[in-house]
Design a protein around this motif. Sequence first.
Motif, PDB file in Angstrom:
ATOM      1  N   LEU A   1       0.824  -1.194   0.000  1.00  0.00           N
ATOM      2  CA  LEU A   1       0.000   0.000   0.000  1.00  0.00           C
ATOM      3  C   LEU A   1       0.864   1.252   0.000  1.00  0.00           C
ATOM      4  O   LEU A   1       1.839   1.350   0.752  1.00  0.00           O
ATOM      5  N   GLY A   2       0.521   2.208  -0.847  1.00  0.00           N
ATOM      6  CA  GLY A   2       1.251   3.473  -0.878  1.00  0.00           C
ATOM      7  C   GLY A   2       0.834   4.301  -2.081  1.00  0.00           C
ATOM      8  O   GLY A   2      -0.054   3.919  -2.845  1.00  0.00           O
ATOM      9  N   GLU A   3       1.480   5.430  -2.244  1.00  0.00           N
ATOM     10  CA  GLU A   3       1.164   6.321  -3.358  1.00  0.00           C
ATOM     11  C   GLU A   3       2.148   6.115  -4.499  1.00  0.00           C
ATOM     12  O   GLU A   3       3.359   6.176  -4.297  1.00  0.00           O
ATOM     13  N   ILE A   4       1.626   5.853  -5.690  1.00  0.00           N
ATOM     14  CA  ILE A   4       2.478   5.819  -6.872  1.00  0.00           C
ATOM     15  C   ILE A   4       2.419   7.208  -7.507  1.00  0.00           C
ATOM     16  O   ILE A   4       1.356   7.824  -7.584  1.00  0.00           O
TER      17      ILE A   4
ATOM     18  N   TYR B   1       7.416   6.415 -13.445  1.00  0.00           N
ATOM     19  CA  TYR B   1       6.399   6.259 -12.419  1.00  0.00           C
ATOM     20  C   TYR B   1       6.985   5.402 -11.300  1.00  0.00           C
ATOM     21  O   TYR B   1       7.713   4.439 -11.556  1.00  0.00           O
ATOM     22  N   GLY B   2       6.669   5.771 -10.071  1.00  0.00           N
ATOM     23  CA  GLY B   2       7.191   4.985  -8.968  1.00  0.00           C
ATOM     24  C   GLY B   2       6.794   5.553  -7.628  1.00  0.00           C
ATOM     25  O   GLY B   2       6.059   6.529  -7.512  1.00  0.00           O
ATOM     26  N   GLY B   3       7.300   4.943  -6.594  1.00  0.00           N
ATOM     27  CA  GLY B   3       7.019   5.287  -5.208  1.00  0.00           C
ATOM     28  C   GLY B   3       7.529   4.145  -4.361  1.00  0.00           C
ATOM     29  O   GLY B   3       7.645   3.016  -4.840  1.00  0.00           O
ATOM     30  N   GLY B   4       7.847   4.420  -3.101  1.00  0.00           N
ATOM     31  CA  GLY B   4       8.494   3.408  -2.277  1.00  0.00           C
ATOM     32  C   GLY B   4       7.816   2.054  -2.287  1.00  0.00           C
ATOM     33  O   GLY B   4       8.424   1.024  -2.593  1.00  0.00           O
ATOM     34  N   GLU B   5       6.536   2.018  -1.978  1.00  0.00           N
ATOM     35  CA  GLU B   5       5.821   0.740  -1.888  1.00  0.00           C
ATOM     36  C   GLU B   5       5.559   0.146  -3.270  1.00  0.00           C
ATOM     37  O   GLU B   5       5.575  -1.080  -3.447  1.00  0.00           O
ATOM     38  N   ALA B   6       5.316   1.015  -4.256  1.00  0.00           N
ATOM     39  CA  ALA B   6       5.112   0.527  -5.626  1.00  0.00           C
ATOM     40  C   ALA B   6       6.372  -0.142  -6.141  1.00  0.00           C
ATOM     41  O   ALA B   6       6.311  -1.167  -6.844  1.00  0.00           O
ATOM     42  N   ASN B   7       7.530   0.416  -5.793  1.00  0.00           N
ATOM     43  CA  ASN B   7       8.797  -0.180  -6.239  1.00  0.00           C
ATOM     44  C   ASN B   7       9.024  -1.554  -5.608  1.00  0.00           C
ATOM     45  O   ASN B   7       9.532  -2.470  -6.259  1.00  0.00           O
TER      46      ASN B   7
ATOM     47  N   VAL C   1       1.244 -10.202  -6.299  1.00  0.00           N
ATOM     48  CA  VAL C   1       1.308  -8.905  -5.622  1.00  0.00           C
ATOM     49  C   VAL C   1       0.123  -8.039  -6.018  1.00  0.00           C
ATOM     50  O   VAL C   1      -0.152  -7.857  -7.210  1.00  0.00           O
ATOM     51  N   GLN C   2      -0.552  -7.504  -5.015  1.00  0.00           N
ATOM     52  CA  GLN C   2      -1.608  -6.525  -5.211  1.00  0.00           C
ATOM     53  C   GLN C   2      -1.091  -5.168  -4.739  1.00  0.00           C
ATOM     54  O   GLN C   2      -0.530  -5.055  -3.645  1.00  0.00           O
ATOM     55  N   PHE C   3      -1.263  -4.137  -5.587  1.00  0.00           N
ATOM     56  CA  PHE C   3      -0.891  -2.793  -5.153  1.00  0.00           C
ATOM     57  C   PHE C   3      -2.156  -2.021  -4.826  1.00  0.00           C
ATOM     58  O   PHE C   3      -3.054  -1.890  -5.659  1.00  0.00           O
ATOM     59  N   VAL C   4      -2.226  -1.524  -3.594  1.00  0.00           N
ATOM     60  CA  VAL C   4      -3.407  -0.837  -3.085  1.00  0.00           C
ATOM     61  C   VAL C   4      -3.112   0.660  -3.034  1.00  0.00           C
ATOM     62  O   VAL C   4      -2.189   1.101  -2.343  1.00  0.00           O
ATOM     63  N   SER C   5      -3.902   1.440  -3.766  1.00  0.00           N
ATOM     64  CA  SER C   5      -3.640   2.872  -3.834  1.00  0.00           C
ATOM     65  C   SER C   5      -4.831   3.591  -4.445  1.00  0.00           C
ATOM     66  O   SER C   5      -5.899   2.991  -4.661  1.00  0.00           O
TER      67      SER C   5
ATOM     68  N   GLY D   1       3.587  -7.090 -13.928  1.00  0.00           N
ATOM     69  CA  GLY D   1       2.843  -8.193 -13.338  1.00  0.00           C
ATOM     70  C   GLY D   1       2.223  -7.897 -11.994  1.00  0.00           C
ATOM     71  O   GLY D   1       1.775  -8.821 -11.295  1.00  0.00           O
ATOM     72  N   VAL D   2       2.183  -6.618 -11.597  1.00  0.00           N
ATOM     73  CA  VAL D   2       1.544  -6.240 -10.336  1.00  0.00           C
ATOM     74  C   VAL D   2       0.039  -6.090 -10.569  1.00  0.00           C
ATOM     75  O   VAL D   2      -0.385  -5.367 -11.482  1.00  0.00           O
TER      76      VAL D   2
END
Length: 331
Positions: free
Chosen positions: A7-10, A32-38, A50-54, A73-74
């Motif tokens: 979870l985080g902001e991309i 494009y990126g962000g700590g949790e997205a990376n 992997v699921q990215f929640v944002s 593949g996220v």
Amino acid sequence: MPKVVCLGEIMLRLSAEAGVRLQQTQQLEVFYGGGEANVAVSLANYGHQVQFVSKVAENGFGQAAEQHLRSYGVATDYLLKADGRLGTYFVEQGTSQRATSVIYDRQDSVFARMTEPEWELATLFNKTDLFHVSGITPALSPQWQTLTLELIRAAKSAGCKVSFDCNYRQNLWSQSEAANFLKKVLPLVDYCSAGKLDAIHLLGIPEAGTDITYYYQKMQELFPNIEAFYSTNRIVHSTCINELQGTLWLNGSCYTSKNHLIDPIIDRIGGGDAFSGGTLHGLLKGFSPEEVIEFATAAAVLKHSVKGDCNQFNESEVLQFSKSNSAAIKR
């Protein structure tokens, strides 16, 4: 493979060419990126679900951010969309002895404006092995501090482990604000990315030399619930030449990777996220402590060789690099 939720902001990243000041540039590279997205990208590269929640803007930039994640593949089933803006940051690449500088423009983004969980928590962490979040997210607002704790408690209730990267950013909040939050969140954490400076300045551990083992021992005493601490030690010779070594505290022992000389650095941003992703992969896969730290450090070093925020290497490539002592052409 284990299932992971990050979870985080991309964000949209706009970078000036190396050697060109932001105020002088006439063109910017887009990433494009962000700590949790990376971290999410790294773990997907290694084969994890992997699921990215944002939450992203309902426009072309939000679409591009989602495409970036999906290209690695996220999964984006929990990526919300709304009218507004995507958080942005600008990078002026350093050269020689001049450090890279970052200007954030993320205030009032659709993610930062969130005040309550907009996901169905009963299903979000279903059959999830690990929930990963960093200190960047609670630094965005007092509301996000409350939200982060609520989401972590929901993850713990669902039976999954929690990974937290302290990831302190002085441009986002003060040391005292971060320290107060860490006292609340770390008792809920299983894996923690934190080093000497975090121990001294955020956790109030007295400074006592350079031996990282001492700081890990003191952090473990404060938070016996945390199974693993990990961090990197970086020696900066110049913006383009660094030495990097990883350390891991696990089961009461400290493990150190071999030292890597990185020369030249193509892009340092995201190196810490690649290290976290590599560490989490090793822990989830049941690597030995020595294998975990060598893999994680190799992943971080490789990240420095490519442009953009995220690691672009799979498990076999990282393993091959970690065991190699040569940059000779592979034929």
